[in-house]
Design an enzyme around this catalytic site. Structure first.
Site, PDB file in Angstrom:
ATOM      1  CG  HIS A  39      -1.856  -1.084   1.393  1.00 34.10           C
ATOM      2  ND1 HIS A  39      -1.746  -2.030   2.373  1.00 34.10           N
ATOM      3  CD2 HIS A  39      -2.966  -1.399   0.682  1.00 34.10           C
ATOM      4  CE1 HIS A  39      -2.759  -2.888   2.273  1.00 34.10           C
ATOM      5  NE2 HIS A  39      -3.510  -2.532   1.250  1.00 34.10           N
ATOM      6  CD  GLN A  63     -13.978  -5.413  -1.831  1.00 36.87           C
ATOM      7  OE1 GLN A  63     -14.214  -4.258  -2.183  1.00 36.87           O
ATOM      8  NE2 GLN A  63     -12.759  -5.923  -1.846  1.00 36.87           N
ATOM      9  CE  LYS A 151      -1.179 -10.487  -3.078  1.00 37.36           C
ATOM     10  NZ  LYS A 151      -2.597 -10.342  -2.821  1.00 37.36           N
ATOM     11  CG  LEU A 186       4.594  -7.302   1.305  1.00 36.33           C
ATOM     12  CD1 LEU A 186       5.014  -5.842   1.478  1.00 36.33           C
ATOM     13  CD2 LEU A 186       4.949  -8.096   2.556  1.00 36.33           C
TER      14      LEU A 186
HETATM   15  P1  AMP Z   1      -6.436  -3.963  -0.340  1.00 38.73           P
HETATM   16  O1  AMP Z   1      -6.267  -3.110   0.872  1.00 38.73           O
HETATM   17  O2  AMP Z   1      -5.981  -5.365  -0.146  1.00 38.73           O
HETATM   18  O3  AMP Z   1      -7.820  -3.855  -0.938  1.00 38.73           O
HETATM   19  O4  AMP Z   1      -5.456  -3.367  -1.433  1.00 38.73           O
HETATM   20  C1  AMP Z   1      -5.495  -2.016  -1.798  1.00 38.73           C
HETATM   21  C2  AMP Z   1      -4.611  -1.799  -2.985  1.00 38.73           C
HETATM   22  O5  AMP Z   1      -3.279  -2.199  -2.669  1.00 38.73           O
HETATM   23  C3  AMP Z   1      -5.046  -2.650  -4.204  1.00 38.73           C
HETATM   24  O6  AMP Z   1      -4.884  -1.874  -5.372  1.00 38.73           O
HETATM   25  C4  AMP Z   1      -4.073  -3.800  -4.167  1.00 38.73           C
HETATM   26  O7  AMP Z   1      -3.854  -4.381  -5.440  1.00 38.73           O
HETATM   27  C5  AMP Z   1      -2.820  -3.098  -3.663  1.00 38.73           C
HETATM   28  N1  AMP Z   1      -1.894  -4.068  -3.086  1.00 38.73           N
HETATM   29  C6  AMP Z   1      -2.176  -5.044  -2.184  1.00 38.73           C
HETATM   30  N2  AMP Z   1      -1.075  -5.782  -1.927  1.00 38.73           N
HETATM   31  C7  AMP Z   1      -0.081  -5.278  -2.687  1.00 38.73           C
HETATM   32  C8  AMP Z   1       1.300  -5.607  -2.882  1.00 38.73           C
HETATM   33  N3  AMP Z   1       1.875  -6.610  -2.229  1.00 38.73           N
HETATM   34  N4  AMP Z   1       2.019  -4.857  -3.739  1.00 38.73           N
HETATM   35  C9  AMP Z   1       1.452  -3.817  -4.401  1.00 38.73           C
HETATM   36  N5  AMP Z   1       0.157  -3.453  -4.273  1.00 38.73           N
HETATM   37  C10 AMP Z   1      -0.603  -4.177  -3.427  1.00 38.73           C
END
Ligand code: AMP
Length: 278
Positions: A39, A63, A151, A186
């Site tokens: 993030h 979701q 990811k 991650l």
């Molecule tokens: P989330 O909080 O899991 O919904 O993720 C929020 C954003 O962070 C989304 O665009 C994910 O694709 C991105 N994200 C989650 N994990 C990673 C990672 N390891 N590397 C890069 N972006 C990530």
């Protein structure tokens, strides 16, 4: 940094900031919180490329399927606020579900084919919720640039498709996957893994590295790569190993610079996603 829970107040603040600074660009990073280096990388990019940076933290109920981890999704709000503050975020948006949704809602549907394969098969309806919330967030934040991780490749693709098909004025910017030093991608959900499971989870990135090496040495047929990946992933419960082009059409042969190999496994009860862009 200013923190908002009301969509209307955030919208007003963004509009005021835009008026104060002529031609100012707003960069937006939507998240579900429990922030990690992945993030932070998105936020860093947004900070680098925009005048104003907005981050949202919202565990979006629409979701999640009924039997999923909505109730136990990790919540680290205080730590997340500090991370946003030191990362130079201007506006942090943390709404409640009540502020985001009414009882009788207009529905947004993921496309019938590419919204219901892979992650859409494992979690039917998941992408309807993702697209609905992202559409709402885009209308509230009105970003010029919005940042998403590679990811979640299918999510990234479907959001790009929505923006294109709905003629929305947002640039979708894809950010590389951040990994631990041992290769594990991650994810906020990694905190569910115990020590043994975490070790097992490493097989996912190992299988993708193997695939990448095979492609580099000229093995392009998906059936051959699939066989080798299976040898590594076999001990795990595999949801899918998939080979698609960047528009999510199935491939029989890897097309260089236009392919993604995706893996989803269940380690214990934790769903893990990873992929490699080739
Ligand atoms: P989330 O909080 O899991 O919904 O993720 C929020 C954003 O962070 C989304 O665009 C994910 O694709 C991105 N994200 C989650 N994990 C990673 C990672 N390891 N590397 C890069 N972006 C990530």
């Amino acid at each position: 940094m200013r923190v908002f829970d009301s969509p209307h107040q955030l919208k007003e603040a963004v509009n005021k900031a835009k008026k104060r600074q002529n031609e100012c660009s707003v960069g937006f990073v939507p998240t579900m919180g429990a922030l990690h280096q992945g993030h932070i990388e998105l936020i860093r990019k947004a900070r680098e490329q925009n005048d104003i940076v907005v981050v949202s933290i919202f565990v979006n109920p629409t979701q999640f399927l009924k039997n999923e981890d909505l109730e136990k999704y990790p919540n680290k709000m205080e730590a997340d606020k500090k991370i946003c503050e030191v990362s130079g975020v201007d506006f942090l948006f943390c709404p409640t579900a009540k502020e985001m949704y009414e009882k009788d809602e207009i529905r947004i549907h993921a496309p019938n084919i590419r919204g219901y394969i892979l992650e859409g098969t494992s979690r039917p309806g998941h992408f309807n919720g993702v697209l609905s919330v992202v559409m709402k967030l885009f209308h509230i934040v009105t970003p010029v640039n919005a940042y998403f991780g590679k990811k979640d490749a299918q999510q990234l693709f479907l959001i790009s498709l929505m923006v294109k098909q709905m003629f929305m004025d947002v640039n979708i910017i894809a950010v590389e996957t951040k990994r631990d030093s041992d290769g594990l991608a991650l994810s906020s959900r990694n905190s569910y893994l115990d020590q043994f499971e975490r070790k097992q989870a490493l097989k996912v990135s190992e299988s993708l590295r193997k695939a990448s090496n095979l492609v580099a040495s000229g093995t392009l047929y998906v059936s051959e790569i699939h066989k080798e990946m299976l040898l590594i992933l076999e001990p795990l419960e595999i949801a899918y190993i998939a080979f698609v082009d960047r528009e999510f059409h199935a491939l029989e042969k890897i097309e260089l610079k236009n392919s993604i190999i995706l893996v989803e496994v269940l380690v214990g009860t934790t769903r893990l996603l990873d992929n490699i862009w080739l």
